[in-house]
Write a protein that holds these residues in place. Structure first.
Motif, PDB file in Angstrom:
ATOM      1  N   UNK A   1     -27.662 -25.386 -22.234  1.00  0.00           N
ATOM      2  CA  UNK A   1     -28.340 -24.138 -21.865  1.00  0.00           C
ATOM      3  C   UNK A   1     -27.666 -23.503 -20.654  1.00  0.00           C
ATOM      4  N   UNK A   2     -27.342 -24.318 -19.661  1.00  0.00           N
ATOM      5  CA  UNK A   2     -26.688 -23.790 -18.464  1.00  0.00           C
ATOM      6  C   UNK A   2     -25.273 -23.303 -18.769  1.00  0.00           C
ATOM      7  N   UNK A   3     -24.540 -24.040 -19.599  1.00  0.00           N
ATOM      8  CA  UNK A   3     -23.185 -23.619 -19.961  1.00  0.00           C
ATOM      9  C   UNK A   3     -23.218 -22.318 -20.762  1.00  0.00           C
ATOM     10  N   UNK A   4     -24.224 -22.136 -21.589  1.00  0.00           N
ATOM     11  CA  UNK A   4     -24.341 -20.916 -22.376  1.00  0.00           C
ATOM     12  C   UNK A   4     -24.716 -19.712 -21.522  1.00  0.00           C
TER      13      UNK A   4
END
Length: 58
Positions: free
Chosen positions: A50-53
């Motif tokens: 989620x954070x990478x996206x």
């Protein structure tokens, strides 16, 4: 007058207390069941994805 303390017993009590503190830490660190470790790994992976996206491209 001061209280008389048996140093041998005091040292043993101190060693026991320190050992219990280490045991408590190890139980928290290594005491998780396989299901709990799997769940934690899945949550961590989901959070990382989620954070990478959500990262901005420079």
């Amino acid at each position: 007058m001061a209280e008389i303390v048996n140093l041998r017993l005091a040292r043993k009590a101190k060693r026991r207390a320190e050992g219990e503190a280490v045991a408590t830490t190890n139980r928290a660190k290594f005491g998780a069941t396989k299901a709990e470790r799997t769940k934690l790994a899945l949550e961590t992976n989901r959070r990382d994805r989620t954070l990478d996206g959500a990262k901005r491209a420079d």
